[in-house]
Motif scaffolding. Structure first.
Motif, short mmCIF file in Angstrom:
data_model
loop_
_atom_site.label_atom_id
_atom_site.label_comp_id
_atom_site.label_asym_id
_atom_site.label_seq_id
_atom_site.Cartn_x
_atom_site.Cartn_y
_atom_site.Cartn_z
N ASP A 1 0.82 -1.21 0.00
CA ASP A 1 0.00 0.00 0.00
C ASP A 1 0.85 1.26 0.00
N SER A 2 1.87 1.29 0.85
CA SER A 2 2.71 2.49 0.95
C SER A 2 3.56 2.68 -0.29
N SER B 1 1.37 4.01 -3.08
CA SER B 1 0.96 5.40 -2.86
C SER B 1 2.09 6.38 -3.13
N LEU C 1 -0.71 8.90 4.78
CA LEU C 1 -0.67 7.45 4.91
C LEU C 1 -0.63 7.11 6.39
#
Length: 226
Positions: free
Chosen positions: A29-30, A33, A117
């Motif tokens: 996810d990070s 992003s 985040l």
């Protein structure tokens, strides 16, 4: 308490093998992003710095200059210096990244990151601070700020990351540490003579950004000690 056929599944989700999947998901996810933010500078400093302080205003001005020079600004997403940095970048129309983590004290997301985040794991967050940065700027701070400073210079020294610029904002705060490293670490041969070359100490936001830009453009290091 979970009983019956679901007991085994509940126990598994609390064990280390299941934790691996959470870790993988947070990395994915990070990375997804942050992969398209372009050149970025990570800014560190105390979460306790008040809004009306000199260093809050300097962090805000520094990040505005970074944004104007097309650098995204990455912070820990909390208050103090982190808030000031996210605020300066956002107000200048830049990418303002906040990598927030929930802590027992102090850490609450600031409202100025336009790319927030949220992390469960400290070590994943630390990877992102370094992986997507072209340089570090460190304002006065506590254990966390010092941890990031020494982690950065260690990774540079061991060539695990590119030799990127490290700016220490505030002579009054940093000079004692830098002088100690010069007199003890470098003089006693515990580090190489050029290990401190990419560290700039200054009180001037413009010179901090100029130093970062110079190194990231491949020009020779000229440490600033104004």
């Amino acid at each position: 308490m979970v009983t019956g056929p679901n007991r085994e599944l509940a126990d598994f989700t609390a064990q280390d093998p299941w934790r691996i999947f959470r870790i993988m998901a947070e990395f994915v996810d990070s990375f997804e992003s942050l992969s398209n933010i372009g050149r970025a500078v990570t800014v560190f400093g105390s979460a306790r710095t008040p809004v009306d302080s000199l260093w809050y205003n300097k962090a805000r001005a520094t990040s505005a200059l970074l944004a104007q020079n097309k650098y995204a600004v990455i912070t820990g997403g909390g208050g103090g210096i982190m808030e000031a940095s996210n605020r300066g970048a956002a107000e200048a129309g830049g990418v303002s990244v906040g990598l927030n983590i929930q802590l027992p004290h102090e850490q609450k997301p600031n409202p100025f990151s336009n790319l927030p985040l949220h992390f469960r794991y400290f070590f994943i967050r630390k990877v992102c601070f370094v992986k997507y940065a072209s340089g570090f700027i460190l304002f006065p701070g506590g254990f966390g700020t010092l941890d990031e400073f020494f982690e950065a210079v260690t990774l540079i020294q061991t060539e695990r990351i590119t030799r990127f610029p490290v700016v220490c904002m505030g002579h009054e705060y940093w000079d004692g540490l830098i002088e100690w490293m010069q007199k003890r670490l470098r003089a006693e041969g515990l580090i190489s003579p050029n290990d401190l070359d990419l560290i700039c100490v200054t009180d001037d936001p413009a010179q901090a950004v100029e130093f970062v830009a110079r190194i990231t453009q491949g020009k020779p290091a000229q440490p600033v000690t104004v």
